[in-house]
Design a protein around this motif. Structure first.
Motif, PDB file in Angstrom:
ATOM      1  N   ARG A  14      65.643  29.566  34.937  1.00 40.25           N
ATOM      2  CA  ARG A  14      65.383  28.268  35.564  1.00 40.25           C
ATOM      3  C   ARG A  14      65.337  27.173  34.505  1.00 40.25           C
ATOM      4  O   ARG A  14      65.169  26.001  34.833  1.00 40.25           O
ATOM      5  CB  ARG A  14      64.048  28.291  36.315  1.00 40.25           C
ATOM      6  N   ARG A  77      54.915  38.067  48.839  1.00 41.33           N
ATOM      7  CA  ARG A  77      54.591  36.886  49.644  1.00 41.33           C
ATOM      8  C   ARG A  77      53.250  37.027  50.352  1.00 41.33           C
ATOM      9  O   ARG A  77      52.715  36.052  50.874  1.00 41.33           O
ATOM     10  CB  ARG A  77      55.688  36.630  50.670  1.00 41.33           C
ATOM     11  N   THR A 102      65.610  35.375  40.521  1.00 39.45           N
ATOM     12  CA  THR A 102      65.906  34.158  41.268  1.00 39.45           C
ATOM     13  C   THR A 102      67.355  34.192  41.718  1.00 39.45           C
ATOM     14  O   THR A 102      68.235  34.657  40.979  1.00 39.45           O
ATOM     15  CB  THR A 102      65.617  32.884  40.436  1.00 39.45           C
ATOM     16  N   ASP A 104      68.608  31.283  43.329  1.00 42.08           N
ATOM     17  CA  ASP A 104      69.064  29.893  43.317  1.00 42.08           C
ATOM     18  C   ASP A 104      68.871  29.200  41.974  1.00 42.08           C
ATOM     19  O   ASP A 104      69.205  28.024  41.835  1.00 42.08           O
ATOM     20  CB  ASP A 104      68.364  29.095  44.419  1.00 42.08           C
ATOM     21  N   LYS A 106      66.162  28.310  40.729  1.00 47.50           N
ATOM     22  CA  LYS A 106      65.068  27.349  40.814  1.00 47.50           C
ATOM     23  C   LYS A 106      63.726  28.012  41.090  1.00 47.50           C
ATOM     24  O   LYS A 106      62.714  27.621  40.510  1.00 47.50           O
ATOM     25  CB  LYS A 106      65.357  26.329  41.923  1.00 47.50           C
ATOM     26  N   SER A 107      63.706  28.983  41.995  1.00 45.46           N
ATOM     27  CA  SER A 107      62.441  29.545  42.463  1.00 45.46           C
ATOM     28  C   SER A 107      62.450  31.062  42.339  1.00 45.46           C
ATOM     29  O   SER A 107      63.491  31.700  42.518  1.00 45.46           O
ATOM     30  CB  SER A 107      62.206  29.170  43.929  1.00 45.46           C
ATOM     31  N   PRO A 108      61.271  31.665  42.069  1.00 45.79           N
ATOM     32  CA  PRO A 108      61.198  33.127  42.111  1.00 45.79           C
ATOM     33  C   PRO A 108      61.439  33.605  43.532  1.00 45.79           C
ATOM     34  O   PRO A 108      61.053  32.943  44.503  1.00 45.79           O
ATOM     35  CB  PRO A 108      59.763  33.419  41.644  1.00 45.79           C
ATOM     36  N   TYR A 109      62.071  34.753  43.650  1.00 48.50           N
ATOM     37  CA  TYR A 109      62.499  35.249  44.957  1.00 48.50           C
ATOM     38  C   TYR A 109      61.369  35.869  45.762  1.00 48.50           C
ATOM     39  O   TYR A 109      61.256  35.632  46.967  1.00 48.50           O
ATOM     40  CB  TYR A 109      63.613  36.274  44.746  1.00 48.50           C
ATOM     41  N   ASP A 112      55.125  33.867  45.710  1.00 48.82           N
ATOM     42  CA  ASP A 112      54.819  32.443  45.787  1.00 48.82           C
ATOM     43  C   ASP A 112      54.403  31.966  44.396  1.00 48.82           C
ATOM     44  O   ASP A 112      53.405  32.438  43.846  1.00 48.82           O
ATOM     45  CB  ASP A 112      53.694  32.230  46.801  1.00 48.82           C
ATOM     46  N   GLU A 113      55.166  31.038  43.851  1.00 47.75           N
ATOM     47  CA  GLU A 113      54.876  30.571  42.495  1.00 47.75           C
ATOM     48  C   GLU A 113      53.490  29.943  42.404  1.00 47.75           C
ATOM     49  O   GLU A 113      52.841  30.003  41.343  1.00 47.75           O
ATOM     50  CB  GLU A 113      55.939  29.581  42.041  1.00 47.75           C
ATOM     51  N   ASP A 117      50.708  30.512  39.517  1.00 46.28           N
ATOM     52  CA  ASP A 117      50.118  29.370  38.813  1.00 46.28           C
ATOM     53  C   ASP A 117      48.603  29.358  38.976  1.00 46.28           C
ATOM     54  O   ASP A 117      47.868  29.038  38.031  1.00 46.28           O
ATOM     55  CB  ASP A 117      50.696  28.059  39.345  1.00 46.28           C
TER      56      ASP A 117
END
Length: 298
Positions: A14, A77, A102, A104, A106-109, A112-113, A117
């Protein structure tokens, strides 16, 4: 990338730059990533699944994780709220790094980021999408595994561990290609089937580069799959069928024998190869898959 006197650094796919005071030693990972890391000499402290996974670890996706005693935390998730807190499953394993994939860039698959965090954990996400060629995927996973073993400098740019095994398996595919028509699919029950669009899957795109005649399913909605009926799938004329072997691929109790007679008759003489669309991104795992394809083609 890797560790030195100033700490540990890694740039993920990313573009996120991780700078840590020391090399991570307790890695939690998405099942696919964790199985690859295990193949590459890094044993995760735990793994979690995707939205397709259930309460138990899918043995097809797990690779050697179960045998290595790596605990499974359930779908990523679902690791939210209290379950994702310091006393929840992810916090309880005391991980100091999370590794996901990932699609895309951009985001982890699979997680939930915000949960990651919230626990103050660094996250590495490596691309496995259709815009990345298979050798690059293998290179990047070998790179992060090497960095976690503090051996990143041993790999030259563009190289990856086990490359010779993949090259030998690919040579076997080239030698066996002939003209068999190959169809890749994922069973969706008695009435529907998902037929793979080869360019959307790095390993299928690589097989095409090696000369394998992978059949396009035709026009329709869906970038990775065309969802259709079994009669239409039968009309593709498969000589070799790559069948999604994951636990979520066919609804419970229906199995392969539950498919319509028109499909069973169409593939009566076909060779069937189990295919895991989430094969661990390690050279050993993909070399094994390519050897199986070569044997079926031959």
């Amino acid at each position: 990338m890797g560790a030195d006197a100033s700490g540990w650094e890694f740039i993920d796919d990313r573009g996120a730059v991780l700078r840590l005071a020391r090399r991570p030693r307790r890695v939690a990972a998405y099942v696919r990533a964790g199985a690859a890391l295990l193949d590459l000499g890094v044993v995760p402290v735990a793994v979690y699944g995707s939205g397709h996974d259930g309460a138990g670890l899918d043995p097809v996706k797990a690779g050697g994780l179960a045998a290595a005693g790596v605990p499974y935390l359930g779908p990523g998730r679902l690791l939210t709220g209290g379950a994702g807190g310091a006393d929840g499953p992810l916090g309880a394993v005391r991980a100091d790094l999370v590794v996901d994939v990932t699609y895309d860039g951009k985001s982890p698959y699979a997680i939930d980021e915000a949960v990651v965090d919230g626990l103050g954990l660094p996250l590495v996400a490596l691309s496995v999408g259709s815009d990345v060629v298979l050798p690059r995927i293998l290179e990047r996973f070998a790179g992060v595994a090497g960095a976690l073993r503090d051996e990143a400098g041993a790999l030259q740019d563009g190289a990856y561990e086990g490359g010779a095994a993949v090259a030998a398996a690919e040579a076997a595919v080239r030698a066996a290609v002939g003209r068999p028509a190959v169809v890749a699919l994922s069973g969706a029950g008695v009435e529907q089937v998902h037929v793979a669009r080869p360019p959307a899957w790095p390993e299928l795109a690589r097989l095409r580069e090696l000369g394998v005649r992978l059949v396009e399913p035709g026009p329709g909605a869906g970038t990775g799959w065309l969802t259709t009926d079994w009669e239409s799938a039968a009309a593709l004329g498969a000589d070799v069928v790559l069948v999604d072997s994951r636990a979520n691929a066919v609804r419970a109790g229906e199995g392969w024998d539950g498919c319509p007679a028109v499909w069973r008759e169409a593939v009566r003489g076909a060779r069937v190869v189990p295919w895991n669309p989430e094969t661990p991104p390690s050279a050993g795992a993909f070399a094994a898959f390519f050897r199986d394809v070569a044997a079926a083609l031959g």
